[in-house]
Write a protein that holds these residues in place. Structure first.
Motif, mmCIF file in Angstrom:
data_model
loop_
_atom_site.group_PDB
_atom_site.id
_atom_site.type_symbol
_atom_site.label_atom_id
_atom_site.label_comp_id
_atom_site.label_asym_id
_atom_site.label_seq_id
_atom_site.Cartn_x
_atom_site.Cartn_y
_atom_site.Cartn_z
ATOM 1 N N ASN A 179 35.420 28.027 51.485
ATOM 2 C CA ASN A 179 35.115 29.514 51.779
ATOM 3 C C ASN A 179 33.588 29.284 52.428
ATOM 4 O O ASN A 179 32.836 29.029 51.743
ATOM 5 C CB ASN A 179 35.244 30.315 50.766
ATOM 6 N N ILE B 162 40.306 35.122 50.862
ATOM 7 C CA ILE B 162 40.839 34.463 52.100
ATOM 8 C C ILE B 162 41.729 33.220 51.821
ATOM 9 O O ILE B 162 42.327 33.054 52.837
ATOM 10 C CB ILE B 162 39.682 34.117 53.150
ATOM 11 N N PRO C 177 46.238 30.395 55.838
ATOM 12 C CA PRO C 177 45.435 31.311 55.308
ATOM 13 C C PRO C 177 46.081 32.370 54.532
ATOM 14 O O PRO C 177 47.392 32.650 54.799
ATOM 15 C CB PRO C 177 45.042 31.746 57.014
ATOM 16 N N SER D 234 40.699 34.794 58.119
ATOM 17 C CA SER D 234 40.995 33.777 57.471
ATOM 18 C C SER D 234 41.536 32.744 58.296
ATOM 19 O O SER D 234 42.580 32.358 58.578
ATOM 20 C CB SER D 234 42.351 34.231 56.533
ATOM 21 N N TYR E 203 42.488 39.471 59.164
ATOM 22 C CA TYR E 203 42.708 39.770 57.840
ATOM 23 C C TYR E 203 43.708 40.869 57.594
ATOM 24 O O TYR E 203 44.648 40.479 56.576
ATOM 25 C CB TYR E 203 41.351 39.763 57.184
#
Length: 294
Positions: free
Chosen positions: A50, A59, A92, A272, A277
């Protein structure tokens, strides 16, 4: 199915026909650029991958359920497996993935949809109810019916603190009880938190430190928090709740609404691994068919 392996014994599983090539390339580049020689667990690998260190929204998803792994691979996502650990990383992962339980796949359609609506209802209660209480009692009592406004005002007679301190006092102790339930042995954690909550609520109301309605609100918020099925999202929502409470305290209903809209805009701009998202689902790559005549 295809897998790749690097020097750290990390495996990437994906469906070659459905995977998003840009997401796969992005993830492989991040894995290759890791400078840590020792990675102890999947949680540490998730943190290292991340690049947005100050974001509080997850995410990537960590799971140990094989059915969730298979479902996400079939949906075009990439699954990372670290040798020697029982958990897998799914990337993701978007917002709606964290509000879905795998048990929904095994229930009738109507029951699963009802449970999803119930989870989102609990999400809004967890986010907005403390801020709404403070905003209504301190700034905008006119939004309530007169009978309810008098009932709330009557329950706060003798409370020496403003509503913000009252809410913050009980929310912090609720967080402490939650953390205690995680750290205590499983045999005594449920009993200790239940007894602690009852003693705390009874003592706080009898000594006029909080109102009876406040105890009901905090109990509802605690129950709604546990309705979120994935812990990573539950932790993030618990943090956002205090941000919305702050703006509801400073500007009433207006501040609460504007801060909630700002949170939605933040989720809209969040990605992500290149996927929006707030995307309802990760689209599969279209497979071209040649030589097919209609």
């Amino acid at each position: 199915m295809k897998n790749t392996k690097n020097l750290r014994a990390e495996y990437a599983l994906y469906d070659q026909e459905n995977v998003n090539d840009s997401v796969l390339k992005n993830l492989q580049e991040k894995v290759k650029n890791l400078k840590h020689s020792v990675i102890l667990s999947s949680s540490e690998l998730q943190r290292l991958l991340n690049d947005k260190k100050w974001t509080f929204m997850p995410i990537m998803m960590i799971t140990e359920r094989s059915d969730r792994v298979i479902q996400n691979i079939a949906g075009g996502k990439v699954v990372l497996i670290l040798d020697g650990t029982p958990n897998a990383i799914i990337a993701p992962s978007v917002f709606f993935d964290f509000m879905t339980s795998m048990d929904d796949k095994y229930l009738p359609f109507g029951v699963s949809k009802f449970l999803k609506v119930l989870r989102y209802f609990g999400l809004f209660i967890c986010l907005l109810l403390p801020g709404v209480y403070v905003a209504v009692t301190s700034y905008n009592p006119e939004v309530l019916r007169s009978e309810l406004a008098f009932s709330v005002a009557g329950s706060r007679v003798g409370v020496p603190f403003p509503s913000f301190i009252e809410v913050l006092f009980l929310l912090v102790f609720m967080e402490l009880l939650t953390e205690a339930s995680i750290r205590l042995p499983r045999a005594v954690s449920g009993t200790a938190t239940t007894v602690g909550g009852l003693i705390l609520g009874t003592a706080a109301t009898e000594t006029a430190l909080t109102s009876n309605i406040m105890v009901i609100i905090v109990s509802a918020v605690a129950i709604a928090t546990f309705a979120i099925p994935i812990n990573e999202m539950s932790f993030a929502i618990r943090i956002v709740r205090y941000v919305l409470l702050f703006f509801g305290t400073t500007a009433g209903i207006t501040g609460l609404i504007l801060s909630f809209l700002a949170f939605v805009l933040y989720l809209t701009n969040l990605e992500s691994f290149g996927e929006p998202y707030l995307k309802l689902f990760v689209q599969r790559k279209k497979v071209e068919t040649k030589g097919v005549k209609s």
